[in-house]
Design a protein around this motif. Sequence first.
Motif, short mmCIF file in Angstrom:
data_model
loop_
_atom_site.label_atom_id
_atom_site.label_comp_id
_atom_site.label_asym_id
_atom_site.label_seq_id
_atom_site.Cartn_x
_atom_site.Cartn_y
_atom_site.Cartn_z
N LEU A 57 0.87 -1.17 0.00
CA LEU A 57 0.00 0.00 0.00
C LEU A 57 0.91 1.22 0.00
O LEU A 57 1.82 1.33 0.82
CB LEU A 57 -0.90 0.02 1.24
N GLN A 58 0.68 2.13 -0.93
CA GLN A 58 1.51 3.32 -1.07
C GLN A 58 0.77 4.51 -0.46
O GLN A 58 -0.30 4.88 -0.92
CB GLN A 58 1.80 3.56 -2.55
N LEU A 59 1.36 5.08 0.59
CA LEU A 59 0.80 6.25 1.25
C LEU A 59 1.58 7.48 0.81
O LEU A 59 2.80 7.53 0.94
CB LEU A 59 0.89 6.08 2.78
N PHE A 60 0.85 8.46 0.27
CA PHE A 60 1.42 9.75 -0.07
C PHE A 60 0.99 10.74 1.00
O PHE A 60 -0.16 10.71 1.44
CB PHE A 60 0.89 10.23 -1.43
N VAL A 61 1.91 11.61 1.42
CA VAL A 61 1.57 12.63 2.41
C VAL A 61 1.94 14.00 1.86
O VAL A 61 3.00 14.18 1.25
CB VAL A 61 2.23 12.38 3.78
N VAL A 62 1.04 14.95 2.07
CA VAL A 62 1.22 16.31 1.59
C VAL A 62 0.94 17.27 2.74
O VAL A 62 -0.08 17.16 3.41
CB VAL A 62 0.26 16.61 0.42
N TYR A 63 1.87 18.19 2.93
CA TYR A 63 1.71 19.25 3.93
C TYR A 63 1.72 20.58 3.20
O TYR A 63 2.69 20.90 2.50
CB TYR A 63 2.85 19.22 4.94
N VAL A 64 0.65 21.34 3.36
CA VAL A 64 0.53 22.67 2.78
C VAL A 64 0.04 23.62 3.85
O VAL A 64 -0.37 23.20 4.94
CB VAL A 64 -0.43 22.68 1.56
N ARG A 65 0.05 24.89 3.54
CA ARG A 65 -0.42 25.90 4.49
C ARG A 65 -1.93 25.84 4.64
O ARG A 65 -2.46 25.89 5.74
CB ARG A 65 0.02 27.29 4.01
N ASP A 66 -2.66 25.78 3.50
CA ASP A 66 -4.13 25.76 3.55
C ASP A 66 -4.67 25.02 2.34
O ASP A 66 -3.93 24.65 1.44
CB ASP A 66 -4.69 27.18 3.66
N PHE A 67 -5.97 24.82 2.35
CA PHE A 67 -6.64 24.07 1.27
C PHE A 67 -7.44 24.98 0.34
O PHE A 67 -8.44 24.56 -0.24
CB PHE A 67 -7.56 23.00 1.86
N SER A 68 -7.04 26.23 0.20
CA SER A 68 -7.69 27.16 -0.73
C SER A 68 -9.19 27.29 -0.48
O SER A 68 -9.97 27.40 -1.42
CB SER A 68 -7.46 26.72 -2.19
N GLY A 69 -9.60 27.22 0.77
CA GLY A 69 -11.02 27.34 1.10
C GLY A 69 -11.82 26.07 0.93
O GLY A 69 -13.02 26.04 1.20
N ARG A 70 -11.20 25.00 0.48
CA ARG A 70 -11.88 23.72 0.31
C ARG A 70 -11.85 22.93 1.61
O ARG A 70 -10.99 23.15 2.46
CB ARG A 70 -11.18 22.88 -0.76
N SER A 71 -12.70 21.94 1.71
CA SER A 71 -12.62 21.01 2.84
C SER A 71 -11.41 20.11 2.61
O SER A 71 -10.93 19.95 1.48
CB SER A 71 -13.89 20.16 2.94
N GLY A 72 -10.91 19.52 3.67
CA GLY A 72 -9.80 18.58 3.54
C GLY A 72 -10.14 17.43 2.61
O GLY A 72 -9.31 16.99 1.81
N GLN A 73 -11.36 16.96 2.71
CA GLN A 73 -11.83 15.87 1.86
C GLN A 73 -11.80 16.26 0.39
O GLN A 73 -11.25 15.54 -0.45
CB GLN A 73 -13.25 15.48 2.27
N ASP A 74 -12.37 17.39 0.06
CA ASP A 74 -12.40 17.83 -1.33
C ASP A 74 -10.99 18.04 -1.89
O ASP A 74 -10.70 17.66 -3.02
CB ASP A 74 -13.20 19.12 -1.48
N TRP A 75 -10.14 18.67 -1.08
CA TRP A 75 -8.78 18.95 -1.52
C TRP A 75 -8.02 17.64 -1.75
O TRP A 75 -7.33 17.48 -2.77
CB TRP A 75 -8.07 19.82 -0.49
N ALA A 76 -8.12 16.70 -0.81
CA ALA A 76 -7.43 15.42 -0.95
C ALA A 76 -7.95 14.65 -2.16
O ALA A 76 -7.16 14.09 -2.93
CB ALA A 76 -7.58 14.60 0.33
N ASP A 77 -9.27 14.62 -2.34
CA ASP A 77 -9.83 13.92 -3.50
C ASP A 77 -9.37 14.55 -4.81
O ASP A 77 -9.02 13.84 -5.76
CB ASP A 77 -11.36 13.92 -3.44
#
Length: 179
Positions: A57-77
């Motif tokens: 299973l390949q896990l990718f991790v991303v750290y950013v300052r914000d999600f441009s006003g999107r929910s975490g779910q929407d941004w991740a998807d």
Amino acid sequence: MLVAAWWLVAPAAAGARADDPVVLPSDGQILDRVDALGDRRPEVVEALDRLYEDRRLQLFVVYVRDFSGRSGQDWADATAERNGLGLDDVLLAVATHDRRYGYSVDPGSRLTQAQLDDVARTAIEPALRANDWAGAAIGAADGYGAVLAGLPVPAPEITPGPADPGGGAGGSTSGADLI
């Protein structure tokens, strides 16, 4: 895409630099735009490698300052879709200033929603509440590995870190705003 949660009720400060969904690096599974991992990056790499070696299973991790006003779910998807992630991939996205996160997996993944929720509740959220940015990724990797092996999700060892790595402008949020 199956998805996850947010961990802060209050939105980020208006006018701050926004992070749109990203292209993942071709040379690894980590994108850290805010230096959230600092000197703990090798620990995260080791956990991600171990998950892949043990469970494929390949896990990718991303750290950013914000999600441009999107929910975490929407941004991740949106990020997972933009990068063509598949059945054996998981994306964990963390917006350190927004104090939100999300995860995304393909609907056909081996991981069930109950397993994803268990890993989030037991291994990811406790680390994020303590600003243990690396611990959240390590906890996710160890948690996904455990549930795929039929074992309970291990609680992460917490190493608190800076509240807003790479924060710069804008205020920080208080612990009362965290779930």
